[in-house]
Design a protein around this motif. Structure first.
Motif, short mmCIF file in Angstrom:
data_model
loop_
_atom_site.label_atom_id
_atom_site.label_comp_id
_atom_site.label_asym_id
_atom_site.label_seq_id
_atom_site.Cartn_x
_atom_site.Cartn_y
_atom_site.Cartn_z
N PRO A 9 9.23 13.03 13.41
CA PRO A 9 10.34 12.03 13.48
C PRO A 9 10.35 10.96 12.20
O PRO A 9 11.18 10.48 11.98
N ARG A 10 9.11 10.79 11.63
CA ARG A 10 9.19 9.96 10.37
C ARG A 10 8.13 10.77 9.33
O ARG A 10 7.43 11.55 9.85
N ILE A 11 7.92 10.31 8.05
CA ILE A 11 7.10 10.84 7.29
C ILE A 11 6.14 9.67 6.52
O ILE A 11 6.59 8.55 6.28
N ARG A 12 4.84 9.96 6.57
CA ARG A 12 3.92 9.07 6.12
C ARG A 12 4.03 8.81 4.59
O ARG A 12 4.31 9.89 3.88
N ALA A 13 4.09 7.59 4.01
CA ALA A 13 4.26 7.27 2.54
C ALA A 13 3.19 6.69 2.11
O ALA A 13 2.29 5.81 2.69
N TYR A 14 2.77 6.97 0.88
CA TYR A 14 1.91 6.16 -0.01
C TYR A 14 2.54 5.22 -0.94
O TYR A 14 3.59 5.69 -1.69
N ALA A 15 2.18 4.01 -1.54
CA ALA A 15 2.68 3.45 -2.46
C ALA A 15 2.05 3.69 -3.80
O ALA A 15 0.99 3.95 -4.00
N ASN A 16 3.00 3.70 -4.73
CA ASN A 16 2.82 3.65 -6.29
C ASN A 16 3.47 2.66 -7.01
O ASN A 16 4.46 2.16 -6.61
N GLY A 17 2.94 2.27 -7.93
CA GLY A 17 3.76 1.29 -8.85
C GLY A 17 3.15 -0.23 -8.56
O GLY A 17 3.94 -1.05 -9.09
N TRP A 18 2.48 -0.07 -7.61
CA TRP A 18 1.90 -1.76 -6.97
C TRP A 18 1.08 -2.56 -8.01
O TRP A 18 0.73 -3.77 -7.79
N TYR A 19 0.44 -1.88 -8.90
CA TYR A 19 -0.80 -2.48 -9.61
C TYR A 19 -0.07 -2.85 -10.92
O TYR A 19 -0.68 -2.88 -12.11
N ARG A 20 1.22 -3.51 -11.20
CA ARG A 20 1.87 -3.62 -12.36
C ARG A 20 1.25 -5.12 -13.00
O ARG A 20 1.51 -6.20 -12.59
N GLY A 21 0.27 -5.12 -13.79
CA GLY A 21 -0.23 -6.05 -14.47
C GLY A 21 -1.65 -5.81 -15.15
O GLY A 21 -1.90 -4.60 -15.59
N PRO A 22 -2.56 -6.66 -15.37
CA PRO A 22 -3.99 -6.45 -16.12
C PRO A 22 -4.64 -5.46 -15.67
O PRO A 22 -4.95 -5.33 -14.22
N ARG A 23 -5.55 -4.94 -16.40
CA ARG A 23 -6.56 -3.78 -15.86
C ARG A 23 -7.68 -4.50 -15.61
O ARG A 23 -8.68 -4.37 -16.21
N ASP A 24 -7.60 -5.12 -14.59
CA ASP A 24 -8.84 -5.98 -14.16
C ASP A 24 -9.08 -5.88 -12.41
O ASP A 24 -8.24 -5.77 -11.78
N PRO A 25 -10.53 -5.81 -12.14
CA PRO A 25 -10.71 -5.50 -11.06
C PRO A 25 -9.92 -6.52 -9.82
O PRO A 25 -9.60 -5.86 -8.76
N ALA A 26 -10.31 -7.77 -10.16
CA ALA A 26 -9.82 -8.70 -9.30
C ALA A 26 -8.40 -8.37 -9.05
O ALA A 26 -7.74 -8.82 -8.02
N PHE A 27 -7.52 -8.46 -10.04
CA PHE A 27 -5.88 -8.04 -10.03
C PHE A 27 -5.70 -7.10 -9.10
O PHE A 27 -4.70 -7.15 -8.35
#
Length: 380
Positions: A111-129
């Motif tokens: 009835p529906r499809i599980r999705a995963y998000a991508n593109g959500w980490y637009r910013g500095p390569r920093d663990p806290a970010f």
């Protein structure tokens, strides 16, 4: 019914120019498809028009016949342009019968499809970010996140870079907890030895998979890594032949295939790739780094095949105007994609809105350049 014309539209998405195809018929029914290429735009657009002698004048409802004509016309090869044309033909077929494309593929398996998000980490390569961005994405309802923590690494990693990459993964895991799946993307970066080393290090974070750790067209290298690491390996987004999936999954050490609808021969090719995976007791997790239209196309396939694992989705992390350039896009609710019921693909292009975002010669994701993760945004 006959195809009488085809038009293309290029939309300047900040990190990948989107290419759309629209077919017109003598009965007034139109169909849409996507022919976006990762690092090529104009060649794909031109190819749609160059292929016209192979599909203009044909009945678009004979999808396989048109695809076969184009494939033989290109001396037994597939192209992104062919896939866009093929998708538009499926759209017309569904509209002509008044049913959604998933119905033509055999009906709903789920009835529906599980999705995963991508593109959500637009910013500095920093663990806290990364940790903060991951939490925001989980708050949107996603229960699975994919990301590339490896910067612009190529083949090997310096010690400090490796430590930073693992700290990014650690920060995300600690932020979202154990109930959220992490999918670690490597973008074909590493040698076999480096990938094996990283695969063992990543096991601490219990990822859902380690994606394309080596050149993904090198099936033997992928098998070598998968046979030596304690976490699942996923691959296949760059495959342009079904035989490649047979070789990869036949190894029995890789059981997550990632066909890309624009490379494997359109909707028909995706269904065939899923069948090959099923024959090896494996799953498909379709690659989908294109526009919201491509998400819809994947949703129709994912609704119908028995062995879908999860679907990649950028729709909620793309430029905010991306849903205004078309109608009929799908929605992600509580981590799942709702399956559309409108005839055909159910999408119409808003040509006036698309014209506001023209092609840009900088709209490309250069994965081996420092800072590629930032993905500049065009304001609407």
């Amino acid at each position: 019914m006959k195809i009488i014309d085809a038009k293309t539209f290029v939309v300047g998405n900040p990190w990948k120019n989107w290419v759309f195809v629209k077919l017109y018929t003598d009965e007034g029914i139109t169909g849409v498809g996507e022919a976006t290429g990762g690092l090529q735009t104009k060649p794909n657009e031109a190819s749609v028009h160059e292929l016209k002698p192979l599909y203009i004048g044909k009945d678009p409802r004979n999808v396989h016949e048109i695809m076969d004509s184009m494939r033989k016309g290109l001396f037994l090869g597939y192209s992104t342009a062919m896939s866009g044309i093929e998708q538009a033909c499926w759209d017309i077929l569904g509209k002509s019968l008044g049913v959604p494309v998933w119905r033509l593929l055999g009906g709903k398996m789920r009835p529906r499809i599980r999705a995963y998000a991508n593109g959500w980490y637009r910013g500095p390569r920093d663990p806290a970010f990364f940790a903060e961005a991951a939490l925001r994405t989980v708050e949107m309802g996603y229960t699975a996140l994919k990301f590339d923590p490896f910067g612009n690494a190529y083949r090997f990693m310096e010690r400090d870079e490796e430590r930073l990459s693992l700290n990014i993964v650690r920060a995300v895991r600690e932020a979202v907890g154990e109930s959220v799946d992490l999918l670690i993307e490597a973008h074909d970066r590493f040698s076999v030895s480096t990938a094996v080393k990283l695969g063992h290090a990543l096991a601490e974070f219990n990822p859902m998979w380690f994606e394309t750790p080596v050149m993904s067209t090198d099936v033997e290298a992928t098998i070598a890594v998968a046979s030596q690491v304690p976490i699942p390996v996923a691959s296949g987004e760059r495959f342009d032949s079904l035989a490649q999936f047979s070789r990869l999954l036949g190894s029995k050490v890789v059981s997550i295939a990632q066909p890309e609808v624009l490379k494997i021969g359109g909707i028909s090719g995706m269904v065939k790739a899923a069948a090959i995976a099923e024959s090896h007791e494996s799953f498909i997790a379709p690659h989908n780094a294109q526009s919201p239209l491509c998400t819809v196309i994947n949703t129709h396939v994912g609704a119908a095949v028995p062995n879908l694992l999860i679907q990649e989705c950028f729709d909620d992390t793309n430029a905010e105007w991306s849903r205004r350039i078309m109608t009929g896009t799908v929605q992600v609710k509580d981590g799942y994609i709702e399956i559309p019921d409108d005839p055909g693909l159910g999408v119409d292009l808003n040509e006036e809105e698309m014209s506001k975002y023209p092609y840009g010669d900088q709209n490309f994701l250069r994965l081996f350049e420092a800072g590629w993760e930032k993905r500049r945004e065009i304001k609407g």
